[in-house]
Design a protein around this motif. Structure first.
Motif, mmCIF file in Angstrom:
data_model
loop_
_atom_site.group_PDB
_atom_site.id
_atom_site.type_symbol
_atom_site.label_atom_id
_atom_site.label_comp_id
_atom_site.label_asym_id
_atom_site.label_seq_id
_atom_site.Cartn_x
_atom_site.Cartn_y
_atom_site.Cartn_z
ATOM 1 N N VAL A 190 83.244 -14.012 -14.193
ATOM 2 C CA VAL A 190 82.154 -14.191 -13.654
ATOM 3 C C VAL A 190 81.977 -16.542 -14.178
ATOM 4 O O VAL A 190 81.021 -17.061 -13.804
ATOM 5 N N ASN A 191 83.469 -16.724 -13.205
ATOM 6 C CA ASN A 191 83.137 -18.066 -12.994
ATOM 7 C C ASN A 191 82.838 -18.905 -11.901
ATOM 8 O O ASN A 191 82.145 -18.117 -9.826
ATOM 9 N N TYR A 192 82.050 -19.917 -11.959
ATOM 10 C CA TYR A 192 81.079 -20.156 -10.451
ATOM 11 C C TYR A 192 82.741 -19.787 -8.940
ATOM 12 O O TYR A 192 82.042 -19.825 -7.702
ATOM 13 N N TYR A 193 83.709 -20.867 -9.403
ATOM 14 C CA TYR A 193 84.737 -21.183 -8.926
ATOM 15 C C TYR A 193 85.955 -20.013 -9.248
ATOM 16 O O TYR A 193 86.208 -19.348 -10.379
ATOM 17 N N LYS A 194 86.000 -19.168 -8.271
ATOM 18 C CA LYS A 194 87.615 -18.183 -8.678
ATOM 19 C C LYS A 194 88.359 -18.334 -7.822
ATOM 20 O O LYS A 194 88.366 -18.885 -6.530
ATOM 21 N N ARG A 195 89.806 -18.290 -7.904
ATOM 22 C CA ARG A 195 91.075 -18.918 -7.165
ATOM 23 C C ARG A 195 91.871 -17.586 -7.446
ATOM 24 O O ARG A 195 92.625 -16.614 -7.467
ATOM 25 N N ILE A 196 92.360 -17.850 -5.472
ATOM 26 C CA ILE A 196 93.625 -16.534 -5.544
ATOM 27 C C ILE A 196 94.380 -17.339 -5.126
ATOM 28 O O ILE A 196 95.312 -18.417 -4.586
ATOM 29 N N VAL A 197 95.393 -16.575 -5.902
ATOM 30 C CA VAL A 197 96.581 -17.466 -5.762
ATOM 31 C C VAL A 197 97.901 -15.945 -4.819
ATOM 32 O O VAL A 197 98.055 -14.730 -5.466
ATOM 33 N N ILE A 198 98.505 -16.408 -3.774
ATOM 34 C CA ILE A 198 99.324 -15.179 -3.441
ATOM 35 C C ILE A 198 100.951 -15.516 -3.440
ATOM 36 O O ILE A 198 101.289 -16.819 -3.420
ATOM 37 N N ASN A 199 101.459 -14.435 -4.107
ATOM 38 C CA ASN A 199 103.083 -14.231 -4.130
ATOM 39 C C ASN A 199 103.126 -15.451 -4.819
ATOM 40 O O ASN A 199 104.599 -16.390 -4.988
ATOM 41 N N GLY A 200 102.723 -16.766 -5.930
ATOM 42 C CA GLY A 200 103.065 -17.411 -6.967
ATOM 43 C C GLY A 200 103.036 -19.093 -5.799
ATOM 44 O O GLY A 200 102.756 -19.722 -6.688
ATOM 45 N N THR A 201 102.771 -18.614 -5.051
ATOM 46 C CA THR A 201 102.461 -19.681 -4.454
ATOM 47 C C THR A 201 101.271 -20.580 -3.144
ATOM 48 O O THR A 201 100.546 -21.583 -4.274
ATOM 49 N N ASP A 202 100.937 -19.699 -2.569
ATOM 50 C CA ASP A 202 99.910 -20.591 -1.558
ATOM 51 C C ASP A 202 98.160 -19.961 -2.774
ATOM 52 O O ASP A 202 97.909 -19.148 -3.399
ATOM 53 N N SER A 203 97.087 -20.863 -2.351
ATOM 54 C CA SER A 203 96.534 -20.599 -4.060
ATOM 55 C C SER A 203 95.183 -21.799 -2.098
ATOM 56 O O SER A 203 95.758 -22.358 -1.619
#
Length: 438
Positions: A190-203
């Protein structure tokens, strides 16, 4: 001259009267017979697909909603919708008709999940009052874009687009077992921003509006003003697909699959491009526009000492108008909007509800709270501290809860969305915000 004209007229009459008349009709059947057969063919096509149809509704507000339809010969249709967690799992039956209007048309004529999108009451679907999500529940068949496996439709009132695609037996089983709801689990963050992290590196940080089915990414300043960084998305079985790629680090992603929510960690695990991915809520985004709070404040002051307006007050923990401020009353006066008025007095601002008077002829302020002039921190927050109140400010209820939240000690980040709109996001947890318009 008259003699000549008479002669010409005579020649024309003779010529016409001597022409052979062909009594054979161009078509072997009457127009009514041809229309009846065409409508029957459309219905046979819809009902003849035993596994039903995958559907996609493109609203005029930019959102895309996934559906599942199964039509029968008794003019009944069962459907699922990606609109919310209920409509994604609970089959709803309504009636439909195929009718010749200006064009052969498919009409859903009892209230259904389709009507939810088109409902002009913004409280039903999160759209604008009087418009809803600008969608349709009556469509005409667009034969020019229809193929062997798809049926193309266009809304008769708002021009929204709909596509029906033949479902496989496996897809039909997945829809009816509730798998369309899997991607809705992303709303549990429910946060305003959601962070995507792919394979522990790209975010990357993203802002997802689940009501409008839009994803926005912050620009280089940390704001959401660049519409080129915005795209629609639609739910698929177990995941979601973006209409145009979203940039995450050095990757451009188009789809998220295998979505699963972990309640213990409040995170989503998924697969993106064959790589493991995690989606989590963040309090502080990667980029904060440190100048945004002061810019928001000064804009109202420099615009004729104007004030900022919010219709629905605070969004908290995934709930719009979390405190039900729209139901607020003061005597015979009814709630109209919430305001923040910078430099209301020499040493303080004003925050509180504005009411419509009992005669519905004008607006009135019954009470408010008086924040001292905000503190603007170097890391991009505005912090509000109470000096006092105007009038008998309620200690509880929607007004009291709104005042308490305003004065949280962590203050607020500000995200500009256009020239006259900002989101004020709690720096305490990133789970509460209010949208201000001027």
């Amino acid at each position: 001259m008259k003699v000549i004209l008479t002669g010409l007229l005579f020649i024309v009459i003779v010529s016409v009267s001597c022409r052979k008349v062909d009594d054979n009709p161009i078509f072997e059947k009457t127009a009514d017979q041809r229309i009846t057969e065409a409508l029957a063919a459309y219905q046979a096509r819809l009902t003849g697909q035993t596994n039903g149809w995958k559907g996609f509704i493109y609203t005029k507000t930019g959102g895309i909603y996934s559906f599942y339809f199964k039509f029968n010969d008794s003019n009944r249709v069962q459907m699922l919708s990606s609109f919310d967690s209920v409509s994604a799992v609970a089959l709803k039956e309504s009636s439909y008709r195929i009718k010749a209007l200006q064009q052969p048309s498919l009409l859903f004529d009892t209230y259904s999940y389709l009507h939810v999108l088109a409902d002009p009451n913004g409280a039903v679907n999160g759209g604008a009052t009087g418009q809803g999500l600008v969608s349709d529940f009556e469509f005409y068949f667009n034969d020019l874009e229809t193929t062997a496996d798809t049926v193309s439709l266009v809304g008769r009132f708002n021009g929204s687009k709909a596509i029906l695609i033949k479902a496989t037996a496996q897809e039909a089983a997945a829809f009816t077992s509730g798998q369309l709801a899997s991607a809705l689990q992303i709303a549990k963050i429910v946060n305003y921003y959601k962070r995507i992290v792919i394979n522990g590196t790209d975010s990357a940080d993203i802002n997802i509006n689940t009501l409008s089915s839009l994803v926005s990414q912050p620009d280089a300043q940390g704001n959401l003003m660049d519409t080129s960084l915005q795209t629609g998305y639609y739910l698929t079985l177990g995941g979601l697909t973006f209409l145009k790629p979203v940039k995450v680090g050095n990757r451009n992603i188009s789809q998220i699959s295998g979505i699963s929510y972990n309640a213990a960690t409040s995170t989503i695990t998924a697969t993106i491009g064959g790589q493991p991915a995690v989606i989590k809520g963040v309090v502080t985004p990667i980029k904060v526009d440190a100048a945004a709070p002061k810019r928001w404040y000064d804009f109202a002051v420099n615009n004729g000492n104007d004030y900022w307006i919010s219709d629905n007050g605070f969004h908290v923990d995934g709930v719009d108008d979390a405190f039900n401020i729209n139901a607020l009353v003061s005597g015979l006066n009814t709630y109209y909007y919430l305001i923040y008025w910078p430099m209301y007095a020499a040493n303080n601002d004003f925050f509180g509800p504005v009411f419509l008077n009992a005669a519905q002829t004008g607006l009135t302020i019954q009470y408010g709270t008086a924040p001292r002039l905000p503190t603007f921190t170097v890391d991009g927050r505005a912090v509000f501290v109470q000096l006092g109140n105007y009038g008998a400010y309620p200690a509880t209820g929607a007004a009291g809860q709104s005042r308490t939240l305003l004065y949280n000690s962590a203050g607020y980040y500000f995200v500009q969305k256009d020239a006259l709109e900002y989101d004020m996001v709690s720096a305490a947890d990133g789970k509460a915000w209010v949208t201000w318009n001027l």
